[in-house]
Design a protein around this motif. Structure first.
Motif: not given
Ligand SMILES: Nc1ncnc2c1ncn2[C@@H]1O[C@H](COP(=O)(O)OP(=O)(O)OP(=O)(O)O)[C@@H](O)[C@H]1O
Ligand code: SF4
Ligand code: SF4
Ligand SMILES: [Mg+2]
Lengths: 718, 327
Positions: A275-290
């Motif tokens: 859950g921790l890994l999936a909830s952190v917004p990623r600098l290396d991935r754009g938006g689009g995916q909630p």
């Protein structure tokens, strides 16, 4: 500070070990540590059965959300907990038991064998003594040296941690140091006696990212010099990925997953870590995916559920989970342990975090409304055809710099905001980012004031604020609302949620607000039945939702958000970000989103403006700015942010900025960034002269991409 | 730093002038020295009274402002005018100022230092027996007026003397008149006289300071820098005194100036009750004898004393706190 990553198969007889560090005996060994505050039914069981061992030169990361017991664990190890804490278990330092040891034994170890760096550098140094003296004090406690020798050693140490002009700066008082410099001084103190173990409790959390990168670098250097083992406590999964050998994940006072960074990040076996890994917004991935928030909140340490503490929030919980607390047991590769009854299953099936979090009950976020999948998002007109909601041109705000208590006199000017321009269109989010002190909040305050700025113009929804009548101003206040950073401070504790949301409605003369209030409460994903409660009965994320509901009460068109999620833990933050995203699409809102976290901004914003010392350094579409930043400052800023991905972190090159932000009272001539600009150093003399003499203006260097640097060029840093 | 203090000093001088002038006007307007001469038997002729009052610059038939100017002209040259009895105010007060200052200084030092330590210790042992006791005691002391407190002390002192069968506490005056003996005997005698009045002055101070210091100390005790100090390997007690107390002292020093004023008021009662011939006693006497010049001079002295205390606390603050030194 990474020691070595290849695991030696078969050596992992002991739990929680890997790499060549196996060969040495642990310097610090914590076994079954329990900490309870108070007694009886109200007892707070802050730490429950924490065990770990670190070997010389090894870096162990401890991650967990706020309140998971990270700080209490390390304070217990140091023997620094207040007397009402009841501590049991064992803490062995170089084989000697120090839990419950006499003060004499403890003081002999503290600062000599084991030392500690605290989170808040601003309060970690005694304000009334010189920095050099405080370091010298640390030296003299454990070494028989003269005052002069200690003072010399203090200067050496300050030099080692990268304080320029150390001999002179040693005479300064803490308040004369910036946050980053103070943290360096604290590290200097921690390594003064060549310790075997350094405990670092969130050493960079209070610092800006570029300073964080410097301080992490200093820690690595300190470790090289002393060969010490480091226990790095943090809530930032990026910092952990880039700097540690092994990770221990804590939840509700317990270790729930332990293993090498690669095991924990790439072969995660515990739903909470997932859950921790999936909830952190990623600098290396754009938006689009909630993002994938973890529903609910951590349990209160005084009212733990009987079974797995994560059970109420776990998407794959089974009845067995509620029966007894699962033990930390080996799973998969040697040294990898997880406390989950289904860990074996996860291992066997190879479930990924995404699979686990979409497995359960459909929507992962029961609190928030369903986020529509990407393809259901409303189609937006091209940018040029959408209305301009906010237009800021050449905005300037200078504060007088005053001095003296009795005879106040002006001694200078603080250039808080110095001519910035941007616009926001309908259904668009502009992220305003920059380090502390760069003028973000001033900009926001100027816009909220709805008056004539000192210089330049602000037009909100087509109305120039310099020419507003009182009526128009009132009307615009309806259409432009604000959400603040600290959810608790911005909500009146004596008002119920109903009254808080009703207030703006009543002010603007709406008579029967009841139905609208219930609608709003549901809109932000809360239960309408909770309307009669007070803000303090809600968790941080829920409070922020109340703040958002209040802001939305009058159906505004523009929402100004000042660091709306920075006070929240990642798992909670994700839910609020999703909510904001969803509301924007559903209600056709525009956001001005002020934040210092560039990963969050990448996730939520369409366009981003990067500020440095009251100026815009770079502005443009999020994808362009993040993928191909052109201003040296943006490049350094982005490269300084650690990614929650150990593989990527290992291969990344970091652009380290030197020094601190110059004072906005005397910004450098020409380009304000030149004193720290890495590019500037590579230029020849004539080009350098241009940076010094000529102030660069924002130039358009691509479709919707503006940069204020004379020598801008693209660079991939993420 | 020097410039800063100089500016402060100038400000204070202006304040003293204003405060003293106001006090003079108030005293001259409200007190009625003429009544001292009226209704006597045999009656004194009006012309004689007028001449006498004019000589003392106390004649209410002279416009107030003129009297003020005459008085101020004298004060500038160090002459505070004459008492109603015709003596020099300056000489009389000079003697008494010594008495009061002795009492106040000892009371102040004893009160603030003890208060600081009591408060600091109570904070370190928060919710312990000492903390609870000192909290209770301070509230009792603060609730009891100085007059009552002083009388309680006298009663207790006399009771104690009776109990041990010796005059341990002496409750009247500064010294036993006509006492024979060497330096040691004299000193012991003075000390015996000093204990109770000093206590009555400083108990209130101890109460106030201990409350204040306790809160300051509690703030500091939770600070990271105390943990840093202990993490370096300092013993708890060293960390608490060298780092915590040292830092928590700063606000107490600023508080110094404020307590000084209340101490001056307190000493009025104390002197009167214990029969010390100091300024406080004189103030009460001079009001009842309509002695305008003495009242004005005592006000001037009080203003000086209070502002000297503020200046001292400014200096101490600057010495203790590097953060204000640059100002
Ligand atoms: N002195 C104390 N007295 C009582 N309870 C305490 C005390 N210190 C900490 N706790 C409780 O212990 C639990 C763990 O706290 P801890 O400070 O270790 O969390 P943390 O993981 O460091 O969180 P953060 O990320 O916010 O620093 C919390 O519930 C906290 O309220
Ligand atoms: S034990 Fe059960 S509830 Fe706990 S994490 Fe594993 S699956 Fe979820
Ligand atoms: S203008 Fe010069 S100093 Fe400024 S960012 Fe560009 S290269 Fe660096
Ligand atoms: Mg913590």
């Amino acid at each position: 500070m990474r020691e070595c990553d290849e695991r030696q198969a078969g050596t992992g007889a002991r739990p929680g070990t890997n790499g060549r560090a196996d060969l040495a005996d642990p310097v610090l060994e914590v076994t079954d540590l329990d900490v309870t505050f108070g007694s009886g039914p109200d007892a707070v069981r802050a730490v429950r059965g924490v065990s770990y061992a670190v070997r010389p030169g090894e870096v162990l990361g401890i991650v967990g959300e706020s309140g998971s017991g990270k700080s209490v664990t390390s304070l217990a190890v140091m023997g620094l907990l207040p007397p009402h804490a009841h501590v049991t278990g064992s803490v062995r330092l170089r084989g000697q038991e120090i839990l419950g040891a006499t003060e004499k034994t403890l003081t002999a170890f503290r600062g000599k064998t084991i030392s500690m760096v605290f989170q808040d550098p601003l309060s970690a140094l005694t304000p009334v003594y010189r920095v050099g003296d405080q370091i010298a004090e640390a030296v003299r406690i454990h070494q028989k040296v003269t005052g002069q020798q200690a003072a010399r050693r203090a200067v050496e140490l300050l030099d080692l941690v990268g304080i320029p002009n150390a001999a002179q700066r040693a005479k300064a008082f803490p308040h004369e140091f910036s946050g980053g410099m103070r943290q360096r001084a604290v590290i200097a103190m921690a390594i003064a006696n060549d310790p075997d173990v350094i405990l670092c409790d969130e050493p960079t959390t209070a610092l800006d990212v570029t300073i964080q990168a410097q301080v992490l670098e200093v820690l690595k250097r300190a470790q090289r010099e002393t060969g010490a083992a480091i226990v790095l406590i943090t809530h930032d999964l990026g910092v952990v990925a880039g700097s540690v050998d092994r990770v221990l994940v804590m939840y509700a006072g317990r270790p729930v997953e332990v293993g090498s960074v690669d095991d924990v990040y790439y072969r995660v076996r515990m739903p909470y870590t997932m859950g921790l890994l999936a909830s952190v917004p990623r600098l290396d991935r754009g938006g689009g995916q909630p993002l994938v928030p973890i529903e609910g909140n951590p349990p209160s340490p005084s009212a733990l559920p009987p079974g797995c503490p994560f059970e109420p929030r776990c998407p794959i919980a089974v009845p067995a989970c509620a029966e007894a607390e699962p033990a930390l047991e080996p799973v998969g590769s040697p040294g990898h342990l997880a406390a989950c009854v289904r860990a074996g299953e996860i291992e066997a099936e190879g479930w990924s975090p995404a699979q686990v979090y979409h497995a359960g009950t459909g929507g992962p976020d029961e609190q928030g409304p369903e986020t529509p999948p990407v393809h259901l998002r409303p189609v937006r007109l091209p940018r040029d055809e959408r209305d301009v909601v906010l237009e800021v041109k050449d905005l300037t705000k200078h504060h007088p710099l005053m001095k003296g208590a009795l005879f106040r006199r002006r001694v200078g000017t603080v250039h808080a905001v110095d001519g910035i321009s941007f616009d926001i269109r309908r259904m668009e989010t502009l992220g305003l980012v920059g380090e502390s002190g760069c003028g973000k909040t001033t900009t926001l305050m100027e816009i909220l004031q709805l008056t004539r700025p000192q210089h330049g113009t602000i037009a909100v929804l087509g109305h120039d604020t310099a020419r507003l009548t009182a009526r128009e101003r009132m009307a615009i206040r309806r259409d432009m609302q604000v959400v603040f950073q600290d959810p608790l401070a911005s909500l009146d504790p004596r008002m119920t949620v109903y009254d808080i949301i009703a207030e703006p409605l009543r002010t603007h003369g709406i008579r029967d607000p009841g139905p609208r209030i219930r609608e709003l409460i549901r809109l932000v994903g809360l239960d309408a039945a909770h309307a009669a409660r007070y803000p303090q009965d809600f968790s941080g994320g829920q409070r922020q939702r109340i703040g958002i509901a209040r802001a939305l009460a009058l159906e505004p068109r523009l929402l100004v958000l000042d660091e709306p999620v920075s006070a929240l833990d990642v798992s909670i933050q994700a839910g609020v970000i999703n909510l904001l995203e969803d509301l924007k699409n559903r209600l056709g809102l525009s956001y001005l989103f002020v934040a210092h976290d560039l990963a969050v901004v990448r996730h939520i914003a369409d366009r981003v403006a990067v500020m440095y010392l009251g100026k815009i350094a770079e502005i443009g579409q999020v994808g362009q700015v993040y993928d191909a930043p052109m201003h040296p400052y943006t490049q350094a800023l982005l490269s300084a942010i650690p990614l929650p991905d150990p593989g990527k972190e290992r291969s990344r090159r970091r652009i380290l900025l030197e020094g601190d932000l110059p004072s906005p009272a005397s910004p450098p001539s020409g380009c304000r960034f030149r004193t720290r600009c890495p590019k500037f150093k590579t230029l020849d003399e004539t080009d350098q002269a241009r940076c010094v003499d000529e102030e660069p203006q924002v130039r358009r260097l691509g479709e919707d991409h503006g940069v204020s640097c004379h020598f801008a060029e693209k660079l991939d840093v993420v | 730093m020097a410039g800063f203090l100089l500016r402060r000093l100038l400000n204070y001088l202006v304040l003293i002038v204003v405060a003293t002038s106001l006090a003079y006007m108030l005293a001259a307007g409200a007190l009625d020295p003429r009544s001292n001469y009226e209704g006597r038997n045999p009656p004194i002729p009006q012309a004689v009274i007028d001449a006498r009052l004019t000589e003392l610059n106390l004649n209410d038939r002279t416009p107030l402002f003129d009297r003020y100017l005459t008085w101020a002209g004298g004060v500038v040259h160090g002459d505070f005018g004459k008492t109603v009895a015709g003596g020099s105010v300056g000489e009389d007060l000079g003697r008494r100022a010594g008495v009061t200052l002795r009492l106040i200084t000892i009371g102040l030092i004893l009160g603030s230092v003890t208060g600081v330590f009591v408060g600091a210790y109570a904070a370190v042992k928060q919710y312990g027996v000492f903390d609870r006791l000192s909290t209770g005691a301070s509230f009792v002391v603060l609730a009891v007026p100085t007059v009552v407190l002083a009388n309680i002390l006298i009663i207790a002192g006399v009771w104690f003397n009776g109990l041990v069968g010796a005059q341990v506490f002496l409750v009247s005056g500064e010294a036993t008149p006509g006492l024979q003996g060497g330096f040691a005997t004299q000193a012991a005698d003075r000390l015996q006289h000093l204990i109770l009045p000093t206590l009555s002055l400083s108990l209130g101070l101890i109460a106030v300071y201990s409350r204040y210091q306790r809160n300051m100390m509690l703030d500091v005790l939770g600070a990271d820098f105390i943990r840093t100090a202990m993490a370096k390997g300092l013993r708890r007690r060293t960390a608490l005194t060298r780092h915590a107390l040292r830092t928590a002292l700063i606000p107490a020093v600023t508080y110094f100036a404020f307590t000084f004023g209340s101490l001056l008021v307190g000493t009025t009662f104390t002197e009167k009750i214990f029969g010390w011939h100091g300024m406080g006693e004189q103030l009460v006497n001079s009001i009842s004898t309509n002695d305008v010049n003495t009242v004005a001079a005592i006000s001037c002295f009080a203003a000086f004393a209070v502002l000297a205390a503020s200046l001292a606390s400014d200096v101490l603050h600057a010495v203790l706190d590097p953060r204000v030194r640059v100002g």
